[in-house]
Scaffold this motif. Structure first.
Motif, short mmCIF file in Angstrom:
data_model
loop_
_atom_site.label_atom_id
_atom_site.label_comp_id
_atom_site.label_asym_id
_atom_site.label_seq_id
_atom_site.Cartn_x
_atom_site.Cartn_y
_atom_site.Cartn_z
N SER A 123 2.67 -12.54 -6.29
CA SER A 123 2.42 -11.19 -5.28
C SER A 123 3.55 -10.92 -5.04
N GLN A 124 4.41 -9.80 -4.73
CA GLN A 124 4.46 -8.45 -4.73
C GLN A 124 5.26 -9.22 -3.29
N GLY B 250 3.43 -8.65 -0.53
CA GLY B 250 1.55 -7.98 -0.99
C GLY B 250 0.91 -8.85 -0.35
N ASP C 297 0.93 -6.32 4.61
CA ASP C 297 -0.13 -5.63 4.15
C ASP C 297 -1.06 -4.58 4.16
N GLN D 29 0.15 -1.57 -4.59
CA GLN D 29 0.94 -3.03 -4.84
C GLN D 29 1.48 -3.02 -6.53
#
Length: 457
Positions: free
Chosen positions: A156-157, A160, A226, A232
């Protein structure tokens, strides 16, 4: 008039004799659902030798030394496959983040795995969590459980769907290096930004034994920072992850909801789209054309979700609106020939997960309007998706079908699942179901990889 099962390679004579090993099992007088056709082949016989289906015949099979199981009146069908589960996220999110460690979730995972197998699920694609050790122990025969396809920690960012840090955590705003959530510490997820970081996270999962890679490509309901409509990961980051997975002969699956996200993912070669409730019919057509799979947990657009005691009251209007707006999602996927795979995708304590899984089976029948479609999603469609792992695939043969030379993942059930999904556990009760786990009494036998794990014949 009784149907005669199509033979795939060599036509068998009316009566066949085989020299078989002690690891052979002969099922007699069974009605077969083969995973691909909307009918039962009545009163057939199936010989399993080692871990493969050796032969299928409408006439008796003579197999010396085989263990014989008379399945009179029972349906023989492929072992079930859950295409999206989280075996290691087996407490509620808040508990996992604040009050549990790897020992807690690992011990609980043993029960989760055993109950999957008892419910007839012989393969499970784990879509985020440190399931590598559990897989090794199952493969070694130390724990009973399904064949696990682990993704490792989802990627995940920052900001995110896999960034579970609290606002009060040190470095939440400043992004101090080394400040991570409990999810990251336990290997449930990885927060990575930029091409070098996402490549490192991808390669680490592959090094640990991932059969596919899971990324977060959009927002979600269980993460607080988010919004669900967000897209994303940049195209450069996404394509780098796909290329790194392809270098290992496997593929990328993505948590996603909207058109913008899905089309970016398709541009990079992502193969499976988890959830995807809010995509247009045009995007569905593109997924079908490019050979992708949609893997939705349909309870996500069920009005019964509002009965969840953990659901905030202010979310109820949103749930009702989504159910109304996207109520044709399942049938639209079928209309556009999208390949759909079963997903339970429930996290939390054991009883919650099992009740959700059994409700999901029933609810899918309502949403897709066909028990056969649901059964395909749990068998042949899912088996085809698992095969995308290529050389990383732990099953060296076909899954999700009853045919010659396929892997012998088999369940025997009392009743006809084409008529009643209840015989494999489907129920219209979810949060109001009995919280105590009970075996599904119509599942009489579970065989995985040629070995019998549950036998009530």
């Amino acid at each position: 008039m009784k149907n005669t099962l199509k033979l795939t390679a060599i036509a068998l004579s009316c009566s066949a004799a085989f020299s078989v090993s002690a690891a052979s099992t002969l099922f007699t007088n069974v009605d077969i659902f083969n995973g691909t056709e909307d009918k039962l082949y009545q009163d057939h016989h199936v010989l399993v030798e080692d871990n493969k289906i050796k032969s299928i015949s409408a006439s008796p099979i003579e197999a010396n030394d085989a263990t014989v199981i008379d399945g009179q009146g029972k349906t023989l069908m492929p072992g079930l496959i859950d295409g999206h589960a989280h075996i290691m996220i087996n407490y509620n999110f808040d508990q996992v983040e604040k009050n549990k460690d790897l020992t807690d979730i690992s011990i609980n995972a043993v029960t989760v795995a055993q109950r999957f197998l008892d419910d007839g699920f012989t393969s499970v694609r784990d879509m985020g969590g440190p399931a590598f050790g559990l897989k090794r122990e199952i493969d070694a025969g130390n724990i009973d459980g399904p064949r696990i396809y682990p993704s490792g920690g989802f990627i995940s960012q920052t900001s995110g769907h896999g960034d579970f840090r609290d606002r009060a955590d040190p470095g939440f705003s400043a992004g101090i290096k080394g400040d991570v959530s409990n999810f990251e510490r336990m290997g449930i997820g990885n927060v990575a930004d930029g091409v070098p970081e996402v490549l490192k996270a991808t390669r680490l999962n592959l090094r640990n034994g991932a059969t596919q890679i899971k990324i977060m490509a959009g927002g979600g309901g269980s993460s607080r920072f988010d919004p669900i409509d967000t897209t994303q990961y940049s195209k450069d980051e996404t394509c780098a992850i796909v290329e790194a997975a392809a270098d290992w002969g496997t593929y990328v699956a993505a948590h996603t909801f909207n058109d913008r996200s899905v089309n970016r993912l398709l541009d990079c070669g992502v193969k499976t789209f988890e959830h995807s409730f809010f995509i247009s019919e045009e995007t569905m057509q593109r997924i079908a054309k490019e050979g992708g799979f949609v893997v939705p947990q349909m309870w996500g657009i069920s009005p019964d979700l509002a009965k969840n005691p953990l659901m905030p009251a202010d979310k109820l209007p949103l749930i009702n609106a989504l159910v109304e707006e996207y109520g044709t999602f399942g049938k639209d996927l079928l209309k556009h020939d999208v390949k759909v795979v079963f997903a339970s995708d429930y996290v939390g304590v054991n009883s919650d997960a099992e009740r959700a899984r059994r409700y999901e089976i029933w609810w899918r029948g309502e949403q897709f309007g066909s028990n056969f479609e649901v059964l395909k999603q749990m068998t042949s469609n899912a088996g085809e998706m698992l095969a995308l792992s290529g050389p990383r695939n732990p099953a060296k043969g076909k899954l999700g079908v009853i045919e010659q030379d396929a892997i012998a993942d088999i369940i025997l059930v009392e009743g006809n699942p084409l008529d009643d999904l209840g015989v494999i556990g489907g129920t219209n009760k979810w949060f109001d179901a009995d919280p105590e786990y009970k075996k599904i009494d119509t599942i009489k036998l579970v065989m995985k990889d040629g070995q019998i794990y549950r036998n009530e014949m």
